[in-house]
Design a protein around this motif. Sequence first.
Motif, mmCIF file in Angstrom:
data_model
loop_
_atom_site.group_PDB
_atom_site.id
_atom_site.type_symbol
_atom_site.label_atom_id
_atom_site.label_comp_id
_atom_site.label_asym_id
_atom_site.label_seq_id
_atom_site.Cartn_x
_atom_site.Cartn_y
_atom_site.Cartn_z
ATOM 1 N N THR A 181 6.728 115.634 28.540
ATOM 2 C CA THR A 181 7.522 115.672 27.312
ATOM 3 C C THR A 181 9.001 115.367 27.553
ATOM 4 N N THR A 194 11.743 113.408 21.881
ATOM 5 C CA THR A 194 12.777 114.133 21.162
ATOM 6 C C THR A 194 12.379 115.610 21.105
ATOM 7 N N SER A 195 13.340 116.457 20.863
ATOM 8 C CA SER A 195 13.029 117.885 20.770
ATOM 9 C C SER A 195 12.063 118.155 19.617
ATOM 10 N N GLU A 196 12.161 117.370 18.538
ATOM 11 C CA GLU A 196 11.244 117.536 17.418
ATOM 12 C C GLU A 196 9.822 117.152 17.811
ATOM 13 N N GLN A 197 9.678 116.011 18.505
ATOM 14 C CA GLN A 197 8.352 115.598 18.975
ATOM 15 C C GLN A 197 7.760 116.643 19.908
ATOM 16 N N ARG A 198 8.591 117.106 20.836
ATOM 17 C CA ARG A 198 8.119 118.081 21.821
ATOM 18 C C ARG A 198 7.604 119.334 21.130
ATOM 19 N N GLY A 199 8.371 119.844 20.178
ATOM 20 C CA GLY A 199 7.969 121.054 19.475
ATOM 21 C C GLY A 199 6.678 120.870 18.704
ATOM 22 N N LYS A 200 6.542 119.731 18.015
ATOM 23 C CA LYS A 200 5.325 119.461 17.245
ATOM 24 C C LYS A 200 4.111 119.297 18.148
ATOM 25 N N LEU A 220 3.590 120.539 21.238
ATOM 26 C CA LEU A 220 3.180 121.809 21.836
ATOM 27 C C LEU A 220 2.555 122.731 20.796
ATOM 28 N N ALA A 221 3.080 122.684 19.572
ATOM 29 C CA ALA A 221 2.496 123.507 18.515
ATOM 30 C C ALA A 221 1.081 123.027 18.176
ATOM 31 N N ASP A 239 -1.354 124.092 20.979
ATOM 32 C CA ASP A 239 -1.492 125.531 21.222
ATOM 33 C C ASP A 239 -2.858 126.036 20.768
#
Length: 270
Positions: free
Chosen positions: A164, A168-174, A176-177, A180
């Motif tokens: 990752t 982008t931080s947005e891509q990374r967060g989406k 991983l979510a 999960d």
Amino acid sequence: MSDPNLNESVQAIIRQVARDVVLPHYQNLKTSDIQEKSPSDLVTVADKLSEEMLSEKLSALTPGAAIVGEEASAADPSVMDHLADNQTWIIDPIDGTGNFAAGNPPFGMIVALSEANETVAGWLYDPLADRMCYAAKGQGAFLNGERLVVPDDPEGNPIAAMATGFMTSEQRGKLLAAADGHYQIVDIPRCAAEQYPRLALGSNHISTFERSLPWDHAAGILFLNEAGGKAARWNGDAYRPADRKTGLLGASSPKLWDEAAELLGSVFSN
């Protein structure tokens, strides 16, 4: 590529460069031997010397073929224009340079041969383990000379190693979510020469990549696909060395690839 003599010659060249250049520098680098091309992107004297030697020997093996090496491309981006040539050697002299520079495994050497923007052969070599992965288009994948076929899908949640760092931080967060609860998330090796064999051997089952430079991925994608796994763009398109796109999904079986693309693919636009 159907010439077994070429395969044997390339393996001999890779092993010679590992023996003469790469391994003598491992855990033996001075501070002045390490430079930063860009933040978190290192190059060492061993990268440069091994790419020069690989380029020279591969050129002699197939006169007229283009050479696209990672370090040559860093110095002159126009080198990448040769990726769609009739025949091109694609070289990553030391993959996992950050690990290598720190004196830690894993790291490897990657060579791919492409013809008219299609990868037709690939080699991924681990000098410490003397592990040679080789694949030829339509002819299968081989580990130290033995035919390799991916194992059966795992029971329970598959193991996912997701790169990752270039998202982008947005891509990374989406991403991983979305993952999960569906996958066992493990650390990436920071070395494509290690990650693709992990997928083909079934020790990892899913990998995501944002940056997809040809010297990192062309050989490994062919190796995984020829072993019976699947690596492709998120929309299912085949990887082409010259396309300069981002985003890749790899899996240890087509079924796991389809499931991951359905579950995670909405994170990516391409």
